[in-house]
Design a protein around this motif. Structure first.
Motif, PDB file in Angstrom:
ATOM      1  N   LEU A 121      -3.360  15.994 -15.137  1.00 60.37           N
ATOM      2  CA  LEU A 121      -3.868  17.290 -15.605  1.00 60.37           C
ATOM      3  C   LEU A 121      -2.730  18.293 -15.758  1.00 60.37           C
ATOM      4  CD1 LEU A 121      -7.160  18.465 -13.878  1.00 60.37           C
ATOM      5  CD2 LEU A 121      -6.683  18.231 -16.290  1.00 60.37           C
ATOM      6  N   PHE A 122      -1.840  18.278 -14.767  1.00 59.79           N
ATOM      7  CA  PHE A 122      -0.738  19.229 -14.764  1.00 59.79           C
ATOM      8  C   PHE A 122       0.204  18.983 -15.946  1.00 59.79           C
ATOM      9  CE2 PHE A 122       3.005  21.311 -12.828  1.00 59.79           C
ATOM     10  CZ  PHE A 122       2.397  22.491 -12.433  1.00 59.79           C
ATOM     11  N   PHE A 173      -2.678   8.695  -5.432  1.00 64.34           N
ATOM     12  CA  PHE A 173      -2.941  10.029  -4.896  1.00 64.34           C
ATOM     13  C   PHE A 173      -2.450  11.117  -5.845  1.00 64.34           C
ATOM     14  CE2 PHE A 173      -4.682   9.812  -0.647  1.00 64.34           C
ATOM     15  CZ  PHE A 173      -4.487   8.485  -0.305  1.00 64.34           C
ATOM     16  N   LEU A 174      -1.350  10.842  -6.512  1.00 64.62           N
ATOM     17  CA  LEU A 174      -0.751  11.884  -7.349  1.00 64.62           C
ATOM     18  C   LEU A 174      -1.237  11.861  -8.791  1.00 64.62           C
ATOM     19  CD1 LEU A 174       2.895  11.783  -6.019  1.00 64.62           C
ATOM     20  CD2 LEU A 174       1.456  13.812  -6.127  1.00 64.62           C
ATOM     21  N   ARG A 230      15.570  21.348   7.594  1.00 63.72           N
ATOM     22  CA  ARG A 230      14.588  20.803   8.515  1.00 63.72           C
ATOM     23  C   ARG A 230      14.859  19.329   8.808  1.00 63.72           C
ATOM     24  NH1 ARG A 230       8.900  21.989   6.377  1.00 63.72           N
ATOM     25  NH2 ARG A 230       9.429  24.158   6.668  1.00 63.72           N
ATOM     26  N   PRO A 279      -4.120  11.859 -10.554  1.00 67.28           N
ATOM     27  CA  PRO A 279      -5.040  12.835 -11.172  1.00 67.28           C
ATOM     28  C   PRO A 279      -4.394  14.218 -11.319  1.00 67.28           C
ATOM     29  CG  PRO A 279      -6.054  11.788  -9.237  1.00 67.28           C
ATOM     30  CD  PRO A 279      -4.651  11.300  -9.305  1.00 67.28           C
ATOM     31  N   ALA A 280      -3.762  14.705 -10.265  1.00 73.59           N
ATOM     32  CA  ALA A 280      -3.155  16.034 -10.324  1.00 73.59           C
ATOM     33  C   ALA A 280      -2.028  16.065 -11.350  1.00 73.59           C
ATOM     34  CB  ALA A 280      -2.632  16.438  -8.953  1.00 73.59           C
ATOM     35  N   MET A 281      -1.181  15.025 -11.317  1.00 75.22           N
ATOM     36  CA  MET A 281      -0.038  14.981 -12.229  1.00 75.22           C
ATOM     37  C   MET A 281      -0.498  14.949 -13.692  1.00 75.22           C
ATOM     38  SD  MET A 281       2.950  15.236 -11.108  1.00 75.22           S
ATOM     39  CE  MET A 281       4.000  14.608 -12.406  1.00 75.22           C
ATOM     40  N   GLN A 324       0.800  -1.212   0.000  1.00 68.68           N
ATOM     41  CA  GLN A 324       0.000   0.000   0.000  1.00 68.68           C
ATOM     42  C   GLN A 324       0.841   1.275   0.000  1.00 68.68           C
ATOM     43  OE1 GLN A 324      -3.672   1.930   2.243  1.00 68.68           O
ATOM     44  NE2 GLN A 324      -2.988   0.021   3.101  1.00 68.68           N
ATOM     45  N   LEU A 325       1.863   1.281   0.864  1.00 67.11           N
ATOM     46  CA  LEU A 325       2.634   2.517   0.999  1.00 67.11           C
ATOM     47  C   LEU A 325       3.419   2.858  -0.258  1.00 67.11           C
ATOM     48  CD1 LEU A 325       3.915   2.675   4.650  1.00 67.11           C
ATOM     49  CD2 LEU A 325       2.332   4.196   3.469  1.00 67.11           C
ATOM     50  N   GLU A 376      14.259  22.841   3.101  1.00 70.04           N
ATOM     51  CA  GLU A 376      13.863  21.461   3.287  1.00 70.04           C
ATOM     52  C   GLU A 376      14.971  20.663   3.984  1.00 70.04           C
ATOM     53  OE1 GLU A 376      10.524  19.218   1.884  1.00 70.04           O
ATOM     54  OE2 GLU A 376      10.854  21.294   2.186  1.00 70.04           O
ATOM     55  N   ALA A 419       0.241   3.712  -2.981  1.00 68.20           N
ATOM     56  CA  ALA A 419      -0.649   4.836  -2.691  1.00 68.20           C
ATOM     57  C   ALA A 419      -0.227   6.130  -3.402  1.00 68.20           C
ATOM     58  CB  ALA A 419      -0.753   5.050  -1.191  1.00 68.20           C
ATOM     59  N   PRO A 420       1.078   6.475  -3.379  1.00 63.93           N
ATOM     60  CA  PRO A 420       1.450   7.750  -4.027  1.00 63.93           C
ATOM     61  C   PRO A 420       1.004   7.811  -5.476  1.00 63.93           C
ATOM     62  CG  PRO A 420       3.325   6.851  -2.854  1.00 63.93           C
ATOM     63  CD  PRO A 420       2.240   5.838  -2.764  1.00 63.93           C
TER      64      PRO A 420
END
Lengths: 295, 283
Positions: free
Chosen positions: A25-26, A18-19, A294, A21-23, A10-11, A291, A14-15
Motif C-alpha cells: 500500500l505504501f 508481515f511487511l 543503543r 501488506p503495509a509495504m 520461518q524467521l 539506533e 516471516a518478515p
C-alpha cells in the motif's frame, strides 16, 4: 523428523508476510507518486490531454512568477512565526506547571485547540476577523481605533492566518512541554537548588537541557507545520486578496486543480518536497545515530 | 519541581497568579466562544445585528435540529465516521504487523524499509496529490469513501509503523526468543505475546489517528466531489458557500464537526498525550 520448509525458514520468510501488506500500500500510494510527480514536473500537461515534454520549462517559469515569489516569501514568514511557537509554549508551560486543583481542567482547555479541525479553526478566526460581525474589529472600534479587516488587507492577511494557525500549534507544543516538565528529574533540580541555582540560571543550565527532547520535537513539528501550511490558507482566504496570502502548498493546488496545470503544479510540489527533504534527512540521521548508540 | 510551587508563595502572589491564569484562559478561548455563542443565536438576532450582545432568545435546540434536518450535515457526519473508523482499524492492523517485523526480525534492508516509512511520513501532501488523484480515478474509487479510506490507510501506516516499531523494540527480546524456542510460530508470537503488550500504544495511536483522519481537509478536497462521500470538514466548507448569511447554522455545524475529536480528547486524554509525546520525555 525433518521439519517442513516453512518451519525451517520461518524467521527468514516471516518478515515478507508481515511487511508485504503495509509495504505494498505504501509503495503504491506514497513512494510511486513521489517519482511520478517528479516526472510530471518536466511536462506541460492539463491532466487529460497529451503530455508535452518541456524539460526545465516549469522551473524556469517559476523563477519569474510573482505569485511564486509571494508564496516563498510567505512560507518564510510562516516559518519565522512558527518558530515562536516552541518558546511561547514553553513560557506558557512553565506558567501552567503548578499543582492547583482547577489547573488540570484548565490545562485541557489549553490543549484542545489541537484536536479541532483546521476547517473549524479557520472558520472561527474568519468570524473573529470579520469586519462586519467580528469580535476583533468590534473591539478596536470600541477602544476608538480603526477597524483592520484583517483578511482583506494585503499587508497583514498572512499574519492573520498565521495567528489562527498558531492557536493549535501552541497547544501542541504546550502538550510536549508540560509532559517534559512533569518528567523533570527531581534529584537534579533539588541538587542544583542546594548549589544555589535559581531563577534564570536554574532555567538555562538545569531545566532547559532536560527539556531537549521536547524542544527537538516541538521544533520539528513547527517547521513542518509552517512549510506544509495549506488548510487555513485555503479556508480563510484562498490565497487572496490578489494572491497576497498564498503559500507554496496552496499555490500548487491552485495551479493543478483550478488552473489545470499539472506540470507546473508538480514542479511547485517538487520544490516544496526538496526543501522538506533537508528536514527528512536530518531526522533520519538522528534516528540512525540513536539506533547505533543503543546497539 | 520547576517552577517553585505557588503554594509556597505569598498570599498576594497566589491571588495574582489566579487572576492572570483566568484572564489567560479567557483570551485563549475567546475566538471559540464567539462561534459557540453564535451557534445558539436565532436568525432574528443575526439579522438585526445582535452579534455580541446577550441573545434575545436561545435557539440552541432549533439551530442544532435544523443543522441535521435542513442541511446534509447528518450525511456528512456519517460519511466521516465511515471513512475514519475503517481507516483506523486498517492502519493499526497493517502497522502492528510491519512494526513487529521491523523491530524483531533481522534481515537485510530492515533499516532501509524503516527509513522509507519515516520519510514518507514527512513528505508534503502536494507531491503525492496528482498521481494519487489519477490512481484513485483509474481504480474507480474517485469520489467514494473507499478512495479516501485506501489513501489514508496507506499514508498513516508510515507514522504508525514508526511509532509501533519503537514501542515493540523496547519490549525485552527474551520473551520473543523463549516463545520461539518453545516452538511458537511467528504469527502466534505476534498474536499471543506482542499484541497484548502493545495495547497501550494501540490505544494511543487509535485516538491520534481518529483525530488526524476526522480532521483531514486536503485529501477530501482532492479525492471527493459530491455529497455522497463528502466528510464533515468539507461539508462545513460547502455549507459556507451555500448558506452564506446563515452564520448561526454554520457555527452550529462547526461545533458538531469539532465535537467527536474534542470529546475523545477529554475522555481519553491520557492515551492521547501518551501518543503525542512519545519520545518527548526521554530519548
Amino acid at each position: 523428523m525433518q521439519a517442513n520448509f516453512w518451519d525451517r525458514n520461518q524467521l527468514k520468510l516471516a518478515p515478507v508476510f508481515f511487511l508485504a501488506p503495509a509495504m505494498l500500500l505504501f509503495a503504491v500510494y506514497v513512494l510511486y507518486p513521489i517519482f511520478s510527480s517528479l516526472r510530471i514536473s518536466f511536462f506541460e500537461w492539463d491532466g487529460v490531454g497529451e503530455m508535452i515534454w518541456i524539460g526545465f520549462g516549469n522551473y524556469i517559469e517559476m523563477w519569474e512568477d510573482d505569485r511564486v515569489h509571494t508564496a516563498i516569501k510567505n512560507n518564510f514568514i510562516w516559518l519565522i512565526c512558527f518558530l515562536l511557537a516552541p518558546p511561547l509554549s514553553l513560557a506558557l508551560g512553565i506558567f501552567l506547571n503548578q499543582n492547583l486543583t482547577e489547573l488540570k481542567f484548565i490545562k485541557s482547555l489549553f490543549f484542545f485547540p489541537f484536536v479541532v479541525s483546521p476547517v473549524v479553526v479557520g472558520l472561527i478566526f474568519s468570524w473573529f476577523y470579520n469586519p462586519k460581525y467580528g469580535l476583533l474589529d468590534s473591539f478596536l472600534e470600541f477602544i476608538g481605533l480603526n477597524p483592520l479587516a484583517v483578511l482583506s488587507n494585503e499587508n497583514i492577511v498572512t499574519f492573520g492566518i498565521i495567528i489562527a494557525a498558531l492557536w493549535p500549534q501552541i497547544a501542541y507544543c504546550l502538550i510536549l512541554y508540560l509532559t517534559g516538565l512533569a518528567g523533570l528529574n527531581k534529584e537534579i533540580v533539588e541538587a542544583a537548588k542546594i548549589d544555589g541555582a535559581k531563577g534564570w540560571s536554574m532555567f538555562w543550565n538545569v531545566i532547559l537541557p532536560q527539556l531537549r527532547p521536547a524542544t527537538f520535537i516541538a521544533v520539528i513539528v513547527s517547521v513542518l507545520g509552517a512549510l506544509r501550511s495549506f488548510d487555513l490558507v485555503a479556508i480563510m482566504t484562498r490565497g487572496g486578496p490578489w494572491g497576497s496570502s498564498t503559500v507554496l502548498a496552496y499555490e500548487m493546488v491552485e495551479q493543478a486543480i483550478f488552473n489545470y496545470r499539472m506540470g507546473y503544479g508538480a514542479a511547485l510540489a517538487t520544490i516544496l518536497f526538496l526543501i522538506l527533504d533537508i528536514y527528512i534527512a536530518w531526522f533520519l540521521i538522528r534516528v540512525w545515530l540513536n539506533e547505533k548508540g543503543r546497539l | 519541581m520547576f517552577p517553585e510551587p505557588i503554594q509556597k508563595a505569598t498570599f498576594f502572589s497566589r491571588g495574582s497568579y489566579r487572576i492572570v491564569l483566568y484572564f489567560a484562559i479567557i483570551v485563549w478561548l475567546l475566538p471559540l466562544a464567539a462561534v459557540f455563542l453564535t451557534s445558539f443565536r436565532s436568525l432574528a438576532d443575526i439579522n438585526s445585528g445582535n452579534y455580541w450582545g446577550w441573545p434575545t432568545e436561545f435557539a440552541l435546540v432549533e439551530n442544532y435540529t435544523q443543522i441535521f434536518t435542513v442541511t446534509p450535515m447528518l450525511k456528512y457526519f456519517f460519511n466521516s465516521l465511515v471513512i475514519t473508523i475503517p481507516t483506523v482499524i486498517g492502519t493499526l492492523t497493517l502497522s502492528s504487523l510491519a512494526g513487529y517485523s521491523l523491530a524483531k526480525h533481522n534481515f537485510r534492508g530492515n533499516f532501509l524499509i524503516f527509513a522509507l516509512f519515516i520519510a514518507g511520513n514527512f513528505v508534503p501532501a502536494q507531491i503525492l496529490m496528482i498521481p494519487v488523484r489519477n490512481l484513485t480515478l483509474s481504480l474507480g474509487v474517485y469520489d467514494t469513501k473507499m478512495g479516501l479510506i485506501l489513501f489514508h490507510t496507506a499514508f498513516q501506516t508510515g507514522f504508525c509503523t514508526f511509532f509501533l516499531r519503537g514501542f515493540i523494540k523496547e519490549l525485552p527480546h527474551e520473551i520473543v526468543e523463549s516463545a520461539r524456542i518453545d516452538g511458537a510460530s511467528e504469527l502466534r508470537v505476534f498474536w499471543n505475546i506482542i499484541l497484548p503488550l502493545i495495547r497501550p500504544a494501540l490505544a494511543a495511536l487509535a485516538v491520534l489517528e481518529f483525530t488526524f483522519i476526522w480532521n483531514d481537509y486536503f485529501w477530501a478536497l482532492v479525492l471527493v466531489q459530491g455529497d455522497e462521500a463528502r466528510p464533515i470538514t468539507l461539508g462545513i466548507q460547502a455549507l459556507r458557500g451555500r448558506w452564506t448569511s446563515f452564520w448561526h447554522l454554520i457555527s452550529a455545524g462547526s461545533i458538531v464537526a469539532a465535537l467527536p475529536p474534542v470529546f475523545m480528547f477529554f475522555m481519553l486524554q491520557k492515551h492521547f498525550i501518551a501518543g503525542l509525546t512519545m519520545g518527548a520525555v526521554k530519548e
